[in-house]
Scaffold this motif. Structure first.
Motif, PDB file in Angstrom:
ATOM      1  N   TRP A  34     -33.092  35.693  -4.416  1.00  0.00           N
ATOM      2  CA  TRP A  34     -31.853  34.922  -4.488  1.00  0.00           C
ATOM      3  C   TRP A  34     -30.714  35.777  -5.033  1.00  0.00           C
ATOM      4  O   TRP A  34     -30.937  36.714  -5.821  1.00  0.00           O
ATOM      5  N   CYS A  35     -29.474  35.420  -4.668  1.00  0.00           N
ATOM      6  CA  CYS A  35     -28.295  36.150  -5.151  1.00  0.00           C
ATOM      7  C   CYS A  35     -28.181  36.022  -6.670  1.00  0.00           C
ATOM      8  O   CYS A  35     -28.648  35.043  -7.255  1.00  0.00           O
ATOM      9  N   CYS A  38     -27.494  32.609  -8.774  1.00  0.00           N
ATOM     10  CA  CYS A  38     -27.862  31.444  -7.945  1.00  0.00           C
ATOM     11  C   CYS A  38     -28.552  30.365  -8.784  1.00  0.00           C
ATOM     12  O   CYS A  38     -29.403  30.664  -9.619  1.00  0.00           O
ATOM     13  N   CYS A  69     -32.304  28.395   1.423  1.00  0.00           N
ATOM     14  CA  CYS A  69     -32.436  29.307   0.282  1.00  0.00           C
ATOM     15  C   CYS A  69     -33.519  28.804  -0.664  1.00  0.00           C
ATOM     16  O   CYS A  69     -34.269  29.587  -1.242  1.00  0.00           O
ATOM     17  N   ASN A 139     -26.511  22.447  -2.874  1.00  0.00           N
ATOM     18  CA  ASN A 139     -25.521  23.518  -3.118  1.00  0.00           C
ATOM     19  C   ASN A 139     -24.321  23.369  -2.202  1.00  0.00           C
ATOM     20  O   ASN A 139     -23.474  24.233  -2.116  1.00  0.00           O
ATOM     21  N   CYS A 218     -23.819  27.717  -5.941  1.00  0.00           N
ATOM     22  CA  CYS A 218     -24.083  28.780  -4.970  1.00  0.00           C
ATOM     23  C   CYS A 218     -22.890  29.713  -5.065  1.00  0.00           C
ATOM     24  O   CYS A 218     -21.899  29.543  -4.357  1.00  0.00           O
ATOM     25  N   PRO A 219     -22.951  30.689  -5.999  1.00  0.00           N
ATOM     26  CA  PRO A 219     -21.776  31.525  -6.230  1.00  0.00           C
ATOM     27  C   PRO A 219     -21.365  32.373  -5.035  1.00  0.00           C
ATOM     28  O   PRO A 219     -20.228  32.808  -4.938  1.00  0.00           O
ATOM     29  N   THR A 220     -22.287  32.607  -4.103  1.00  0.00           N
ATOM     30  CA  THR A 220     -21.969  33.479  -2.967  1.00  0.00           C
ATOM     31  C   THR A 220     -21.110  32.769  -1.919  1.00  0.00           C
ATOM     32  O   THR A 220     -20.138  33.329  -1.419  1.00  0.00           O
ATOM     33  N   TYR A 221     -21.462  31.538  -1.600  1.00  0.00           N
ATOM     34  CA  TYR A 221     -20.749  30.863  -0.498  1.00  0.00           C
ATOM     35  C   TYR A 221     -20.003  29.598  -0.888  1.00  0.00           C
ATOM     36  O   TYR A 221     -19.108  29.169  -0.166  1.00  0.00           O
TER      37      TYR A 221
END
Ligand code: SF4
Length: 308
Positions: A34-35, A38, A69, A139, A218-221
């Motif tokens: 995971w990022c 996350c 995810c 998320n 979901c900090p990435t998207y």
């Protein structure tokens, strides 16, 4: 258990060591993918904590993961596990749970699989009250496929695939579940380890379908709702004056707001509802046996040879 200084806290420390050992028994060699930051990591740790506190070991559990995810956690714990088709994990988990009532079955899925592809399975699992703990990782996007809008993405936010902004109002999963006459609906937050652990423990002790929505970062998207956005809005039902988690109307009212405040905790619980297995006429008098022990076994080797 508390620490009593008169006995050097021996029992307390022993109990703590046992819990730690049980927690560690869920670890395996698989690498987390995971990022960074996350919410999935917090959710997985809270589940392990809840299992340990409830005295559940790796052989007591079946963890059933959907695609997404969340599903990348399917090989990260040393339990029995199943990684199913997108949106279909609730039905697979329900089948396993009624077949072997000695196992604690947990179904895990994201908002994409749950509120779109598999929403039919969610509806009927709540209606039937199957003995499953269901953890919804909300998320608010399809993270695995790089950030497309899901049914819970906030209106107006640009996502991959909808660069001009989402034009539809988001679904509210807990409110949706509360509309289906459930026996247990709770909401928690992936950044609050203590609260998640508490909610999972309560849900593990519920005999029917325990719906737990985890508001997940979901900090990435998902840039629309970073961690601070949630912390600024969490409203624990224990702090709402006169809140009664046995009152369905009160729960629906509390769950409704998804903008200014987010009701957290056990929104609704009906421990008196007879379980799915108890309602089956065909199971009367069979309380002490389980389906997997009752099925007849047939030798199918001849049939398999014919196919070769
Ligand atoms: Fe977590 Fe989002 Fe990365 Fe998926 S895309 S692993 S949900 S941070």
């Amino acid at each position: 258990m508390t620490c009593d200084p008169k006995n050097n806290c021996t029992e307390y420390l022993k109990g703590l060591a046992e819990k730690r050992a049980q927690y560690a028994s869920f670890d395996n060699e698989e690498k987390i993918t995971w990022c960074s930051g996350c919410g999935n990591m917090g959710i997985q740790n809270a589940l392990k904590r809840a299992f340990s506190f409830e005295g559940l070991g790796v052989k007591d559990l079946l963890l059933c993961y959907d695609i997404g995810c969340n599903g990348n956690g399917s090989d990260k714990m040393g339990t029995y596990s199943l990684h199913g088709l997108h949106g279909r994990i609730i039905s697979a988990a329900a089948g396993a749970a009624v077949a072997n009532t000695n196992l604690k079955v947990i179904a895990i899925a994201g908002d994409g699989g749950t509120m779109s592809e598999g929403i039919n399975h969610l509806v009927h699992a709540v209606r039937n009250d199957y003995p499953v703990l269901f953890v919804l990782h909300n998320n608010q996007n399809y993270g695995l496929t790089t950030g497309q809008a899901s049914a819970t993405t906030r209106k107006g936010y640009a996502m991959n695939g909808s660069p001009d902004g989402v034009t539809t109002e988001p679904m509210n999963p807990s409110e949706f579940a509360l509309g289906l006459e459930p026996s247990f609906v709770a909401r928690t937050f992936s950044g609050d380890m203590k609260h998640m652990t508490k909610i999972f423990r309560e849900a593990l002790n519920h005999k029917g379908f325990a719906f737990v929505e985890v508001m997940q970062v979901c900090p990435t998207y998902n840039k629309a709702t970073p961690s601070k956005w949630f912390w600024d809005r969490l409203k624990f039902v224990e702090d709402i004056e006169g809140y009664n988690s046995a009152d369905l109307e009160m729960a629906r009212e509390a769950a409704h707001d998804m903008n200014d405040s987010l009701a957290m905790g056990i929104l609704y619980r009906d421990p008196t509802m007879p379980s799915f297995m108890e309602r089956l006429k065909s199971r009367e008098g069979l309380e002490t046996s389980i389906l997997v022990d009752e099925v007849k076994h047939y030798d199918v080797s001849g049939f398999l040879e014919e196919l070769q």
